[in-house]
Design a protein around this motif. Structure first.
Motif, PDB file in Angstrom:
ATOM      1  N   GLY A   1       1.936  -4.060   2.210  1.00 46.12           N
ATOM      2  CA  GLY A   1       3.061  -4.438   3.047  1.00 46.12           C
ATOM      3  C   GLY A   1       4.371  -4.564   2.306  1.00 46.12           C
ATOM      4  N   HIS A   2       4.353  -4.323   0.984  1.00 43.78           N
ATOM      5  CA  HIS A   2       5.571  -4.438   0.188  1.00 43.78           C
ATOM      6  C   HIS A   2       5.770  -3.187  -0.675  1.00 43.78           C
ATOM      7  CE1 HIS A   2       3.588  -8.365   0.783  1.00 43.78           C
ATOM      8  NE2 HIS A   2       4.784  -8.755   1.167  1.00 43.78           N
ATOM      9  N   GLY A   3       5.238  -2.064  -0.208  1.00 42.21           N
ATOM     10  CA  GLY A   3       5.372  -0.825  -0.964  1.00 42.21           C
ATOM     11  C   GLY A   3       4.377  -0.674  -2.091  1.00 42.21           C
ATOM     12  N   GLU A   4       3.255  -1.413  -2.022  1.00 45.16           N
ATOM     13  CA  GLU A   4       2.234  -1.287  -3.071  1.00 45.16           C
ATOM     14  C   GLU A   4       1.563   0.092  -3.001  1.00 45.16           C
ATOM     15  OE1 GLU A   4       2.616  -5.589  -1.895  1.00 45.16           O
ATOM     16  OE2 GLU A   4       2.317  -3.699  -0.825  1.00 45.16           O
ATOM     17  N   VAL A   5       0.789   0.407  -4.021  1.00 46.98           N
ATOM     18  CA  VAL A   5       0.061   1.669  -4.021  1.00 46.98           C
ATOM     19  C   VAL A   5      -0.900   1.698  -2.845  1.00 46.98           C
ATOM     20  CG1 VAL A   5       0.239   2.005  -6.517  1.00 46.98           C
ATOM     21  CG2 VAL A   5      -1.696   0.750  -5.579  1.00 46.98           C
ATOM     22  N   ASP A   6      -1.188   2.902  -2.374  1.00 48.56           N
ATOM     23  CA  ASP A   6      -2.017   3.078  -1.177  1.00 48.56           C
ATOM     24  C   ASP A   6      -3.481   3.025  -1.552  1.00 48.56           C
ATOM     25  OD1 ASP A   6      -3.225   3.773   1.167  1.00 48.56           O
ATOM     26  OD2 ASP A   6      -1.934   5.487   1.582  1.00 48.56           O
ATOM     27  N   LEU A   7      -4.178   2.038  -1.018  1.00 49.99           N
ATOM     28  CA  LEU A   7      -5.592   1.837  -1.334  1.00 49.99           C
ATOM     29  C   LEU A   7      -6.461   2.967  -0.796  1.00 49.99           C
ATOM     30  CD1 LEU A   7      -7.489  -0.262  -2.627  1.00 49.99           C
ATOM     31  CD2 LEU A   7      -7.739  -1.300  -0.373  1.00 49.99           C
ATOM     32  N   ALA A   8      -6.006   3.632   0.266  1.00 51.24           N
ATOM     33  CA  ALA A   8      -6.812   4.685   0.885  1.00 51.24           C
ATOM     34  C   ALA A   8      -6.411   6.082   0.441  1.00 51.24           C
ATOM     35  CB  ALA A   8      -6.708   4.589   2.404  1.00 51.24           C
TER      36      ALA A   8
ATOM     37  N   VAL B   1     -10.372 -12.488  -6.082  1.00 56.76           N
ATOM     38  CA  VAL B   1      -9.206 -12.065  -6.854  1.00 56.76           C
ATOM     39  C   VAL B   1      -8.301 -11.262  -5.927  1.00 56.76           C
ATOM     40  CG1 VAL B   1     -10.324  -9.956  -7.704  1.00 56.76           C
ATOM     41  CG2 VAL B   1      -8.380 -10.911  -8.955  1.00 56.76           C
ATOM     42  N   LEU B   2      -6.999 -11.454  -6.064  1.00 61.45           N
ATOM     43  CA  LEU B   2      -6.008 -10.710  -5.298  1.00 61.45           C
ATOM     44  C   LEU B   2      -5.256  -9.796  -6.256  1.00 61.45           C
ATOM     45  CD1 LEU B   2      -4.339 -10.186  -2.694  1.00 61.45           C
ATOM     46  CD2 LEU B   2      -2.887 -12.120  -3.374  1.00 61.45           C
ATOM     47  N   ILE B   3      -5.152  -8.514  -5.901  1.00 62.41           N
ATOM     48  CA  ILE B   3      -4.469  -7.539  -6.751  1.00 62.41           C
ATOM     49  C   ILE B   3      -3.191  -7.091  -6.071  1.00 62.41           C
ATOM     50  CG2 ILE B   3      -4.615  -5.274  -7.849  1.00 62.41           C
ATOM     51  CD1 ILE B   3      -7.617  -5.650  -8.063  1.00 62.41           C
ATOM     52  N   ALA B   4      -2.078  -7.237  -6.761  1.00 59.55           N
ATOM     53  CA  ALA B   4      -0.786  -6.736  -6.297  1.00 59.55           C
ATOM     54  C   ALA B   4      -0.433  -5.539  -7.167  1.00 59.55           C
ATOM     55  CB  ALA B   4       0.285  -7.819  -6.387  1.00 59.55           C
ATOM     56  N   ALA B   5      -0.598  -4.344  -6.624  1.00 59.32           N
ATOM     57  CA  ALA B   5      -0.456  -3.119  -7.400  1.00 59.32           C
ATOM     58  C   ALA B   5       0.926  -2.514  -7.173  1.00 59.32           C
ATOM     59  CB  ALA B   5      -1.546  -2.120  -7.026  1.00 59.32           C
ATOM     60  N   ALA B   6       1.861  -2.857  -8.052  1.00 57.45           N
ATOM     61  CA  ALA B   6       3.201  -2.281  -8.085  1.00 57.45           C
ATOM     62  C   ALA B   6       3.966  -2.419  -6.776  1.00 57.45           C
ATOM     63  CB  ALA B   6       3.133  -0.813  -8.495  1.00 57.45           C
TER      64      ALA B   6
ATOM     65  N   LEU C   1      -3.999 -10.664  -9.967  1.00 59.21           N
ATOM     66  CA  LEU C   1      -3.759  -9.607 -10.941  1.00 59.21           C
ATOM     67  C   LEU C   1      -2.562  -8.799 -10.460  1.00 59.21           C
ATOM     68  CD1 LEU C   1      -4.488  -7.774 -13.372  1.00 59.21           C
ATOM     69  CD2 LEU C   1      -6.057  -6.553 -11.852  1.00 59.21           C
ATOM     70  N   VAL C   2      -1.496  -8.795 -11.257  1.00 55.20           N
ATOM     71  CA  VAL C   2      -0.286  -8.058 -10.902  1.00 55.20           C
ATOM     72  C   VAL C   2      -0.183  -6.836 -11.799  1.00 55.20           C
ATOM     73  CG1 VAL C   2       2.227  -8.137 -10.692  1.00 55.20           C
ATOM     74  CG2 VAL C   2       0.862 -10.176 -10.189  1.00 55.20           C
ATOM     75  N   LEU C   3      -0.138  -5.658 -11.183  1.00 57.63           N
ATOM     76  CA  LEU C   3       0.042  -4.401 -11.906  1.00 57.63           C
ATOM     77  C   LEU C   3       1.495  -3.985 -11.739  1.00 57.63           C
ATOM     78  CD1 LEU C   3      -3.222  -2.574 -10.725  1.00 57.63           C
ATOM     79  CD2 LEU C   3      -2.886  -4.041 -12.724  1.00 57.63           C
TER      80      LEU C   3
ATOM     81  N   GLU D   1       4.875  -1.766 -12.282  1.00 58.27           N
ATOM     82  CA  GLU D   1       5.308  -0.389 -12.501  1.00 58.27           C
ATOM     83  C   GLU D   1       6.662  -0.423 -13.194  1.00 58.27           C
ATOM     84  OE1 GLU D   1       5.009   3.768 -12.334  1.00 58.27           O
ATOM     85  OE2 GLU D   1       3.543   2.272 -11.722  1.00 58.27           O
ATOM     86  N   PRO D   2       6.824   0.261 -14.335  1.00 60.96           N
ATOM     87  CA  PRO D   2       8.122   0.254 -15.027  1.00 60.96           C
ATOM     88  C   PRO D   2       9.250   0.695 -14.098  1.00 60.96           C
ATOM     89  CG  PRO D   2       6.435   1.269 -16.397  1.00 60.96           C
ATOM     90  CD  PRO D   2       5.814   1.058 -15.051  1.00 60.96           C
ATOM     91  N   GLY D   3      10.332  -0.054 -14.122  1.00 56.04           N
ATOM     92  CA  GLY D   3      11.482   0.295 -13.303  1.00 56.04           C
ATOM     93  C   GLY D   3      11.510  -0.360 -11.944  1.00 56.04           C
ATOM     94  N   LEU D   4      10.397  -0.897 -11.468  1.00 52.67           N
ATOM     95  CA  LEU D   4      10.362  -1.562 -10.175  1.00 52.67           C
ATOM     96  C   LEU D   4      10.676  -3.053 -10.356  1.00 52.67           C
ATOM     97  CD1 LEU D   4       7.230  -0.025  -8.411  1.00 52.67           C
ATOM     98  CD2 LEU D   4       9.630   0.599  -8.116  1.00 52.67           C
ATOM     99  N   ARG D   5      11.339  -3.607  -9.376  1.00 50.61           N
ATOM    100  CA  ARG D   5      11.677  -5.026  -9.401  1.00 50.61           C
ATOM    101  C   ARG D   5      11.161  -5.713  -8.151  1.00 50.61           C
ATOM    102  NH1 ARG D   5      12.144  -3.805 -13.764  1.00 50.61           N
ATOM    103  NH2 ARG D   5      13.921  -3.875 -15.189  1.00 50.61           N
ATOM    104  N   SER D   6      10.535  -6.852  -8.343  1.00 49.54           N
ATOM    105  CA  SER D   6      10.017  -7.621  -7.228  1.00 49.54           C
ATOM    106  C   SER D   6      10.046  -9.087  -7.598  1.00 49.54           C
ATOM    107  CB  SER D   6       8.575  -7.195  -6.906  1.00 49.54           C
ATOM    108  OG  SER D   6       7.932  -8.141  -6.075  1.00 49.54           O
ATOM    109  N   ASN D   7      10.310  -9.945  -6.626  1.00 49.22           N
ATOM    110  CA  ASN D   7      10.311 -11.373  -6.909  1.00 49.22           C
ATOM    111  C   ASN D   7       8.924 -11.901  -7.256  1.00 49.22           C
ATOM    112  OD1 ASN D   7       9.279 -11.146  -4.323  1.00 49.22           O
ATOM    113  ND2 ASN D   7      10.513 -12.802  -3.439  1.00 49.22           N
TER     114      ASN D   7
END
Length: 229
Positions: free
Chosen positions: A143-150, A188-193, A217-219, A221-227
């Motif tokens: 819901g925040h532009g994370e990588v697509d799990l599917a 565990v909750l994973i926030a992927a980029a 677990l926060v993954l 991505e270089p160059g991305l900014r998120s609070n």
């Protein structure tokens, strides 16, 4: 078994290197890995019912897997071996028997687990799944532009999701931790980029969840900014 203990055990099994090796001496034995022997010792201390490995002795891969299956019977006191024929699969395993390549099916009581290719990694993963009270839950934040799990593209995470499911994890997508169910059920909750900021209510909920012992677990991505970072 407590959820945190289950999760640690699963992550340990999944992440460590496997040191199993065939012993081609005159004794014709197969040496199980340290990880498998540790699981066998854990099962031996459990009061739960034992696990049965149904071995199809006339399967295509039976000759290659025979020594491996015998090693489980010899090294794991709570694991028994039942020889079966593909023409008459046992009742509990009948629904999982699909092709002549099916070589091993693991069962605990009426619950059976398809092992897949008869390797030590797959057999031990099946034992671990059957020995757990429930599968550990891995939630992926979306819901925040994370990588697509599917997605099956190069940038998608469908391969990782499939690998986790093969290892016995329950994988879900969580549409923002401010959703009704929240992350409470996750191990565990994973926030992927994430590409966009989370809502302030979502950040507050995550803070409370982490303070209560949640795992995130926060993954990045270089160059991305998120609070979130």
């Amino acid at each position: 078994m407590a959820a945190d203990r289950v999760l640690c055990d699963w992550l340990g099994i999944a992440s460590r290197s496997w040191t199993a090796r065939p012993d081609l001496t005159v004794d014709r034995l197969y040496t199980l890995s340290d990880q498998t022997r540790a699981l066998c010792a854990e099962l031996a201390r459990s009061d739960a019912a034992g696990i049965e490995l149904v071995f199809f002795e006339d399967a295509l891969l039976a000759k290659d897997a025979r020594l491996l299956v015998a090693a489980y019977g010899a090294s794991c006191p709570r694991v028994s071996i039942r020889d079966a024929s593909r023409t008459e699969p046992p009742a509990g395993a009948r629904e999982l028997y699909t092709t002549t390549a099916t070589t091993v099916i693991a069962c605990r009581g009426a619950v059976c687990d398809p092992v897949g290719y008869p390797s030590e990694r797959n057999i031990t993963a099946a034992l671990l799944r059957l020995s757990s009270e429930r599968s550990p839950r891995v939630f992926f934040l979306v819901g925040h532009g994370e990588v697509d799990l599917a997605s099956e593209s190069d940038g998608g995470y469908s391969g990782l999701a499939a690998l986790l499911r093969d290892q016995g994890f329950e994988v879900r997508a969580l549409v923002g931790p401010a959703a009704a169910e929240g992350p409470a059920e996750a191990d565990v909750l994973i926030a992927a980029a994430p590409e966009r900021d989370l809502l302030s209510e979502e950040i507050a909920l995550l803070d409370r969840w982490l303070e209560a012992g949640g795992r995130l677990l926060v993954l990045a991505e270089p160059g991305l900014r998120s609070n979130l970072y």
